[in-house]
Design a protein around this motif. Sequence first.
Motif, mmCIF file in Angstrom:
data_model
loop_
_atom_site.group_PDB
_atom_site.id
_atom_site.type_symbol
_atom_site.label_atom_id
_atom_site.label_comp_id
_atom_site.label_asym_id
_atom_site.label_seq_id
_atom_site.Cartn_x
_atom_site.Cartn_y
_atom_site.Cartn_z
ATOM 1 N N ASP A 130 28.446 41.258 48.309
ATOM 2 C CA ASP A 130 29.315 41.205 47.130
ATOM 3 C C ASP A 130 30.321 40.068 47.258
ATOM 4 O O ASP A 130 30.605 39.353 46.283
ATOM 5 C CB ASP A 130 30.047 42.531 46.945
ATOM 6 N N SER A 131 30.869 39.918 48.457
ATOM 7 C CA SER A 131 31.849 38.862 48.693
ATOM 8 C C SER A 131 31.208 37.480 48.519
ATOM 9 O O SER A 131 31.809 36.582 47.907
ATOM 10 C CB SER A 131 32.433 39.002 50.103
ATOM 11 N N TYR A 133 28.567 36.789 46.707
ATOM 12 C CA TYR A 133 28.250 36.617 45.285
ATOM 13 C C TYR A 133 29.489 36.144 44.517
ATOM 14 O O TYR A 133 29.420 35.189 43.724
ATOM 15 C CB TYR A 133 27.740 37.940 44.702
ATOM 16 N N GLU A 134 30.608 36.789 44.760
ATOM 17 C CA GLU A 134 31.835 36.422 44.052
ATOM 18 C C GLU A 134 32.257 34.996 44.398
ATOM 19 O O GLU A 134 32.668 34.228 43.510
ATOM 20 C CB GLU A 134 32.951 37.405 44.413
ATOM 21 N N LYS A 138 32.345 31.796 41.815
ATOM 22 C CA LYS A 138 33.589 31.035 41.667
ATOM 23 C C LYS A 138 33.316 29.539 41.855
ATOM 24 O O LYS A 138 33.847 28.691 41.116
ATOM 25 C CB LYS A 138 34.623 31.517 42.684
ATOM 26 N N GLU A 146 28.160 28.089 35.956
ATOM 27 C CA GLU A 146 28.008 29.545 36.044
ATOM 28 C C GLU A 146 26.972 30.084 35.057
ATOM 29 O O GLU A 146 26.293 31.083 35.347
ATOM 30 C CB GLU A 146 29.350 30.256 35.847
#
Length: 262
Positions: A130-131, A133-134, A138, A146
């Motif tokens: 998850d980290s 991916y974020e 960004k 994006e």
Amino acid sequence: MELLQVEHLTKNFGGLTAVSDVSLKVDDNELIALIGPNGAGKTTIFNLLTGVSVPTSGTVKLKVNDNLESLNGKPVHTIADLGMARTFQNIRLFNNLTVLDNVMVGMTSKTKENMLSEVFRTPSFYQTEDSMYEAAMKLLKLFKMEDSADQLASNLAYGEQRRLEIARALATKPKLLFLDEPAAGMNPNETADLTNTIKMIQEEFKIAIVLIEHDMSLVMGLAKRIYVLEYGKLIAEGTPSEIQNNEEVIRAYLGGDDNDLA
């Protein structure tokens, strides 16, 4: 303090000397350019600095924990872990992966997950995913990509592929980024976008950049200092204005015509 220190770098290929006694330096957050005619040895120097090739002689040192540490003999992955990343003349993406996955691949070297957590998909594994991916999203947002996150890299336009390669290099969290002819094959609009992208990188990430480029308008608009190579030898170093008015550079690089340095 110097971030990169190169002293008396030489590379021989059999009886050919591709790089001869080159010394240069890069300071923290500095953008320098390495220019010269085709065959001058520019990409060979990049290969020597990033561990792709081994110098015949000379030293390459990088600032690590406020000390200059020799990179001689270190493998490519170790040099990358110490904070050096690069792009290539010919774009090298994972064409069958998505834009997002290309960026996330660049982040894997910085993750701390062990094999057991990856095999058994523990909560920490998903937290790491998850980290990543974020962070990747960004980064893509900074590059205005994006909306293309789920596209295959092979389906991107040429200029977007160049931007993605730079974004993937930045995903490794370098302190020194090498860009090997990033404007090659670009039209004027794409080159202008690239110039703005490089400016954004320096402002956002506060890293040093070493640029190989034949587009002199891009070089003169970005570089604080320029090194000039001819036949593997360093023939000049200075600010853009100094290089523009250097008679030896004009002779060697442009055959006596300085128009392209304007």
